[in-house]
Structures are given as C-alpha cells and as structure tokens.
Scaffold this motif. Structure first.
Motif, mmCIF file in Angstrom:
data_model
loop_
_atom_site.group_PDB
_atom_site.id
_atom_site.type_symbol
_atom_site.label_atom_id
_atom_site.label_comp_id
_atom_site.label_asym_id
_atom_site.label_seq_id
_atom_site.Cartn_x
_atom_site.Cartn_y
_atom_site.Cartn_z
ATOM 1 N N ARG A 67 0.762 -1.147 0.413
ATOM 2 C CA ARG A 67 0.057 -0.267 -0.296
ATOM 3 C C ARG A 67 0.908 1.341 0.748
ATOM 4 N NH1 ARG A 67 -3.836 2.344 3.787
ATOM 5 N NH2 ARG A 67 -6.339 2.774 3.326
ATOM 6 N N VAL A 68 0.783 2.321 -0.895
ATOM 7 C CA VAL A 68 1.417 3.527 -1.381
ATOM 8 C C VAL A 68 0.795 4.536 -1.328
ATOM 9 C CG1 VAL A 68 3.148 5.065 -2.785
ATOM 10 C CG2 VAL A 68 3.162 1.642 -2.639
ATOM 11 N N LEU A 69 1.316 5.838 -0.059
ATOM 12 C CA LEU A 69 1.205 6.442 -0.187
ATOM 13 C C LEU A 69 1.198 7.972 -1.535
ATOM 14 C CD1 LEU A 69 -1.354 9.106 1.080
ATOM 15 C CD2 LEU A 69 0.680 9.701 2.863
ATOM 16 N N ASP A 70 0.495 8.499 -2.043
ATOM 17 C CA ASP A 70 0.936 9.304 -3.440
ATOM 18 C C ASP A 70 0.414 10.802 -2.306
ATOM 19 O OD1 ASP A 70 1.665 11.295 -4.944
ATOM 20 O OD2 ASP A 70 0.540 9.890 -6.661
ATOM 21 N N ARG A 81 0.894 4.912 -12.926
ATOM 22 C CA ARG A 81 1.980 4.498 -13.994
ATOM 23 C C ARG A 81 2.604 3.155 -12.974
ATOM 24 N NH1 ARG A 81 4.929 5.032 -18.447
ATOM 25 N NH2 ARG A 81 7.002 4.293 -18.775
ATOM 26 N N LEU A 82 3.413 3.519 -11.736
ATOM 27 C CA LEU A 82 3.109 2.803 -9.569
ATOM 28 C C LEU A 82 2.428 1.618 -10.174
ATOM 29 C CD1 LEU A 82 5.235 2.551 -7.572
ATOM 30 C CD2 LEU A 82 3.481 4.267 -6.683
ATOM 31 N N ALA A 83 0.939 1.677 -9.810
ATOM 32 C CA ALA A 83 -0.048 1.398 -9.836
ATOM 33 C C ALA A 83 0.099 -0.696 -10.658
ATOM 34 C CB ALA A 83 -1.401 1.288 -9.878
ATOM 35 N N ARG A 84 0.435 -0.046 -12.127
ATOM 36 C CA ARG A 84 0.252 -0.762 -12.752
ATOM 37 C C ARG A 84 1.821 -1.421 -13.068
ATOM 38 N NH1 ARG A 84 -0.208 3.077 -16.813
ATOM 39 N NH2 ARG A 84 -2.552 2.657 -16.769
ATOM 40 N N THR A 85 2.852 -0.884 -12.546
ATOM 41 C CA THR A 85 4.606 -1.313 -13.168
ATOM 42 C C THR A 85 4.950 -2.099 -12.165
ATOM 43 O OG1 THR A 85 4.664 0.431 -13.802
ATOM 44 C CG2 THR A 85 6.721 -0.806 -13.423
ATOM 45 N N ALA A 86 4.363 -1.614 -10.970
ATOM 46 C CA ALA A 86 4.668 -2.232 -9.871
ATOM 47 C C ALA A 86 3.598 -2.995 -8.604
ATOM 48 C CB ALA A 86 4.896 -1.487 -8.642
ATOM 49 N N GLY A 87 2.380 -3.025 -9.628
ATOM 50 C CA GLY A 87 1.399 -3.946 -8.734
ATOM 51 C C GLY A 87 0.946 -3.813 -7.611
ATOM 52 N N VAL A 88 1.253 -2.376 -6.961
ATOM 53 C CA VAL A 88 1.086 -2.236 -6.144
ATOM 54 C C VAL A 88 -0.530 -1.526 -5.744
ATOM 55 C CG1 VAL A 88 3.798 -1.585 -4.868
ATOM 56 C CG2 VAL A 88 1.550 0.910 -6.156
ATOM 57 N N HIS A 89 -1.090 -0.969 -4.358
ATOM 58 C CA HIS A 89 -2.281 -0.585 -4.415
ATOM 59 C C HIS A 89 -1.966 0.967 -3.585
ATOM 60 C CE1 HIS A 89 -4.924 -3.897 -4.709
ATOM 61 N NE2 HIS A 89 -4.238 -4.531 -4.394
ATOM 62 N N VAL A 90 -2.104 2.019 -4.577
ATOM 63 C CA VAL A 90 -2.016 3.676 -4.129
ATOM 64 C C VAL A 90 -3.427 4.113 -3.811
ATOM 65 C CG1 VAL A 90 -1.381 5.627 -5.329
ATOM 66 C CG2 VAL A 90 -0.439 3.400 -6.014
ATOM 67 N N VAL A 91 -2.898 4.694 -2.766
ATOM 68 C CA VAL A 91 -3.855 5.836 -1.791
ATOM 69 C C VAL A 91 -3.110 7.362 -2.739
ATOM 70 C CG1 VAL A 91 -5.424 6.906 -0.149
ATOM 71 C CG2 VAL A 91 -4.710 4.577 -0.258
ATOM 72 N N GLY A 92 -4.410 8.172 -3.180
ATOM 73 C CA GLY A 92 -3.548 9.237 -3.302
ATOM 74 C C GLY A 92 -3.832 10.426 -2.648
ATOM 75 N N ILE A 93 -3.755 11.876 -2.379
ATOM 76 C CA ILE A 93 -4.047 12.865 -1.542
ATOM 77 C C ILE A 93 -3.673 14.272 -2.299
ATOM 78 C CG2 ILE A 93 -3.939 11.452 0.271
ATOM 79 C CD1 ILE A 93 -2.486 13.303 1.504
ATOM 80 N N SER A 94 -4.868 15.386 -2.122
ATOM 81 C CA SER A 94 -5.143 15.897 -2.906
ATOM 82 C C SER A 94 -5.738 17.145 -2.286
ATOM 83 C CB SER A 94 -5.156 16.358 -4.205
ATOM 84 O OG SER A 94 -4.838 17.477 -5.226
ATOM 85 N N VAL A 95 -5.306 18.347 -2.351
ATOM 86 C CA VAL A 95 -6.225 19.489 -1.832
ATOM 87 C C VAL A 95 -6.951 20.429 -2.912
ATOM 88 C CG1 VAL A 95 -4.849 19.901 -0.011
ATOM 89 C CG2 VAL A 95 -4.561 21.332 -1.704
ATOM 90 N N SER A 96 -7.037 19.562 -3.852
ATOM 91 C CA SER A 96 -7.400 20.031 -5.295
ATOM 92 C C SER A 96 -8.861 18.916 -5.717
ATOM 93 C CB SER A 96 -7.000 20.188 -6.803
ATOM 94 O OG SER A 96 -8.087 20.456 -7.841
ATOM 95 N N HIS A 97 -10.093 19.749 -5.476
ATOM 96 C CA HIS A 97 -10.863 18.734 -5.852
ATOM 97 C C HIS A 97 -10.998 18.481 -7.176
ATOM 98 C CE1 HIS A 97 -13.406 18.808 -1.626
ATOM 99 N NE2 HIS A 97 -13.090 20.548 -2.041
ATOM 100 N N VAL A 98 -10.314 19.205 -7.838
ATOM 101 C CA VAL A 98 -10.711 18.721 -9.589
ATOM 102 C C VAL A 98 -9.468 17.728 -9.623
ATOM 103 C CG1 VAL A 98 -10.345 20.272 -11.469
ATOM 104 C CG2 VAL A 98 -11.015 21.701 -9.910
ATOM 105 N N GLN A 99 -8.591 17.840 -9.119
ATOM 106 C CA GLN A 99 -7.239 16.971 -9.320
ATOM 107 C C GLN A 99 -7.798 15.265 -9.339
ATOM 108 O OE1 GLN A 99 -3.668 18.374 -8.771
ATOM 109 N NE2 GLN A 99 -3.594 19.170 -10.528
#
Length: 276
Positions: A67-70, A81-99
């Motif tokens: 499990r990887v935090l972005d 690209r990370l999820a596809r290449t490494a076979g990991v589970h990614v949780v990404g966070i941002s302060v932009s609702h649009v992104q």
C-alpha cells in the motif's frame, strides 16, 4: 529543522485548478519535470517525464500488493504508472477537488480503480492510522506545503517501520545572485510557494523525523530543459492564459519560465529514505 512554507491549501488548489489546467493541456498527462540523459538526448516530453517517474518508482522499490501513499497526487498519472508497473495499491491525496476527480476518472478509464484511489486530504493533517502504508512518495508537491517538516512528520507516522519514501522536488541552490533571487521570488509569488528548500534542509528535516539511509541526487542539469519546453507549450495557449490572468501577466509568466530555465539557482532533486 522545520522547512516552512505557506500558502494555505486553497491557494494551491487555485493554482492547479486555474493556470495549471492550461499548463497541463500543453504538456500532456504526466504533468511533471522530465529527465534527459545529456544535452544530446532528444527524447520527447512524454518519454522524459515517464523516465523521471520510472526513476521514482525504482527508488521507492515497492513490492506487489503493498500500500503506497501518493502525497500531492495531481491528476494521478504517476500513481497509475506506479500501480500498473509495481502491482501496488495507491492512495493519492490532494487539496484540489478538480484533480481528485480527474485522477479517479483516469483510474477508472485505465481499469485500475481497484488499485488506485484518490481523495481530498491535507497532507499536514492526514486521517490515516499509524503505520498504515508500506511506502510513500511526494512528486513535486512538497514545495507547496505550508510546513514541509510537518508533512514529513505525518508521512513518518503513517509509514510502517522500514517503509520507503521517495521525493522529487524543485529546490534552491546557492549562492543566489540578485537576478536569481528575482526569478525564485517570482516562482514563489505565482505558483503558491513561499520558499524553496535546499538539500541541506532536507537532510536535517528527514533526520529529525526518523528517516535513515537517505540518498539525495541533484539532477538539475538533467531536468533544466523542462521549463523552457513548457514555456514553448504555454506560449501556444497565450490567448487562453491571457483570458485568465491578463495579457501583461501572461507575458510575464512565460518570460519568467524561460528565465527560470536558465537560472542556476533553480534546482531539482530526487531522494529516497527509509523510516527507521
């Protein structure tokens, strides 16, 4: 040592929801710096940006199923690209609702919605439990943080012991000339950044937050082409940029992008570390 920056999260969102959308439309889905091997390397923007993403993936050394935090996920291209290449589970966070919305849509379109999810979260106040991630990265997001030392503390909290961290960031390299200071001040004033950190500040703050095995590479020479190429792209969208910020400001933004590309004081680093 605390590496302090400001603005408030809303200011960062304003940048990326505004002029950032214009910049992204000229640059492509991987809205980050590129890496070229040397001056003779004629790789395209797409190849160069993916190359830098792959360097981050390699440095993170995440294993399938982890499990990887972005931190500061943007529109999610590197995370996918990370999820596809490494076979990991990614949780990404941002302060932009649009992104966040764009990243989740991209994950669904790529068939990776079960491996990559994105949410609105302040990196300085994350709700994740302690030791809930195997690895984390921050890809050109740390320069926007109001307090990077606090972000590193939060990352250390949510990483398990032995968890890996990778960071790519724009930095200040000294000594800084008056002309260089003008360029750096422009970057801070127009892109929701208070100040640019240095390699020494990173070393001190990583150590203060319990990170060990720190490896830092200054790859400024390999990435410097990025800003000039982006200025070329943005210039093709001058009318749209002018509608948003006015003609005078639009011309100034492009001019300073070219000046930043030539300023030795504007640098770029990539680092890896391990939570002790």
């Amino acid at each position: 040592m605390t590496i302090e920056q400001s603005p408030a999260p809303g200011d960062v969102a304003d940048v990326y929801d505004g002029i950032g959308q214009i910049y992204g439309s000229t640059w492509g889905p991987n809205y980050h710096y590129g890496y070229w091997d040397d001056d003779d390397d004629q790789s395209s923007i797409e190849v160069a940006t993916d190359r830098l993403t792959d360097m981050m993936i390699s440095g993170l050394a995440a294993q399938p199923g982890q499990r990887v935090l972005d931190v500061g996920c943007g529109c999610g291209h590197p995370a996918l690209r990370l999820a596809r290449t490494a076979g990991v589970h990614v949780v990404g966070i941002s302060v932009s609702h649009v992104q966040v919305q764009q990243a989740n849509e991209a994950a669904a379109e790529a068939g990776l919605a079960d491996q990559a999810t994105f949410q609105f979260t302040d990196a300085m106040d994350m709700s994740f439990p302690d030791a809930s991630f195997d690895a984390a990265w921050a890809f050109e997001s740390m320069w926007h943080m109001p307090d990077r030392g606090r972000v590193l503390s939060e990352i250390a909290r949510v990483l398990r012991p032995g968890g890996r961290l990778a960071i790519a960031d724009v930095i200040e390299r000294g000594p800084v000339s008056p002309e260089g200071r003008e360029v750096l001040d422009h970057i801070c004033a127009n892109y929701a950044v208070k100040s640019l950190g240095t390699i020494d500040e990173y070393r001190e703050s990583l150590a203060a937050n319990g990170f060990v095995d720190v490896e830092i590479r200054d790859i400024t020479d390999n990435c410097a082409r990025t800003t000039a190429l982006m200025a070329d792209g943005v210039e093709t969208q001058f009318d749209k940029l002018a509608e948003l910020v006015g003609q005078e400001q639009a011309a100034s933004l492009i001019d300073y992008m070219r000046r930043a590309a030539a300023a030795p004081e504007s640098g770029y680093l990539i680092l890896t570390a391990t939570k002790g």
